[in-house]
Design an enzyme around this catalytic site. Sequence first.
Site, mmCIF file in Angstrom:
data_model
loop_
_atom_site.group_PDB
_atom_site.id
_atom_site.type_symbol
_atom_site.label_atom_id
_atom_site.label_comp_id
_atom_site.label_asym_id
_atom_site.label_seq_id
_atom_site.Cartn_x
_atom_site.Cartn_y
_atom_site.Cartn_z
ATOM 1 N N CYS A 17 -2.330 6.007 5.967
ATOM 2 C CA CYS A 17 -1.790 6.735 7.107
ATOM 3 C C CYS A 17 -1.887 8.233 6.797
ATOM 4 C CB CYS A 17 -0.340 6.341 7.359
ATOM 5 S SG CYS A 17 0.782 6.727 5.992
ATOM 6 N N GLU A 131 11.860 5.685 0.323
ATOM 7 C CA GLU A 131 12.205 6.336 1.595
ATOM 8 C C GLU A 131 13.673 6.118 1.932
ATOM 9 O OE1 GLU A 131 11.629 5.655 6.322
ATOM 10 O OE2 GLU A 131 9.823 5.305 5.107
ATOM 11 N N CYS A 195 7.419 4.528 12.520
ATOM 12 C CA CYS A 195 6.226 5.358 12.681
ATOM 13 C C CYS A 195 5.239 4.675 13.618
ATOM 14 C CB CYS A 195 5.577 5.608 11.315
ATOM 15 S SG CYS A 195 3.995 6.470 11.411
ATOM 16 N N ASN A 225 5.184 -1.994 3.898
ATOM 17 C CA ASN A 225 4.278 -2.023 5.040
ATOM 18 C C ASN A 225 3.217 -3.105 4.873
ATOM 19 O OD1 ASN A 225 1.324 -0.519 5.660
ATOM 20 N ND2 ASN A 225 2.677 -0.772 7.405
#
Length: 283
Positions: A17, A131, A195, A225
């Site tokens: 990304c 995160e 996102c 992810n």
Amino acid sequence: MGEYQLKVTIDQDSGFCFGVVYAIDMAEEILAEDGYLYCLGDIVHNDEEVERLKALGLRIIEHSELANLRNEKVLIRAHGEAPDTYRIALENNITLIDASCPVVLKLQNRIKTSYDANEKILIFGKHGHAEVIGLEGQTNNEAIVFQDIAELDNVELPENITLYTQTTKSMEKFYGIKDELISRGYNLKANDTICRQVSNRDKDLPKFASRFDKIVFVSGRKSSNGKVLFEVCRKHNPNTYFISSASELDKSTFSPNDTIGIAGATSTPMWLMQDVKAALEQF
């Protein structure tokens, strides 16, 4: 081409990304100038890419080591950091190369605003994820983090609660949690902070996965992810196989003339998927 004559296609929407690209580009630029650079935690959840960068001089350190570092440059990866990291850096004359993803920074600011407004904050995210640790830090570690709605069954919550989500979580699961909390009678302020570059892959992958006899999903095993997107592929193509490198491929998995799709996480480098493609074509 090998004897199996496999027809292999890489999903061109897979791979890094923009947040990961930004962090790695920044690291490579400094490594080319200085020959080394400290990074707080793995720059990306992919062991092969981390090893490539370590060979260029990247030095991975843990948070416990930061307090003993002085007068150095330290990269903050795309996952972002808690306020304590910035405080330690200031005290130790450490130059922070801040490659925090803009999407994560925006989320941190929103959570901090909610916390300053005395809202009770819930974060749908993976316990201990880099995160999520940064997000918790915006609330003085007072937010409640949960990976599954069942974790809240025995938690006493106020009538008014504010829900946020880690940026790489499943949109389907987030909205399921939102509906469940509302059905339990809470006055919920729900913030979809997933996102869109990640969530759009949730939408695009099913069509890609259904086109092939088999799917090879390439991802680091630490990638949240990667786990989400692998399940998306497997849901739409049961013949989906998870690997972290070409060395994990098993020829017996495939049949002559199979069509194979290769997909990856937002932390999977394109060069690694190309390596997997080359290995498959030798079968």
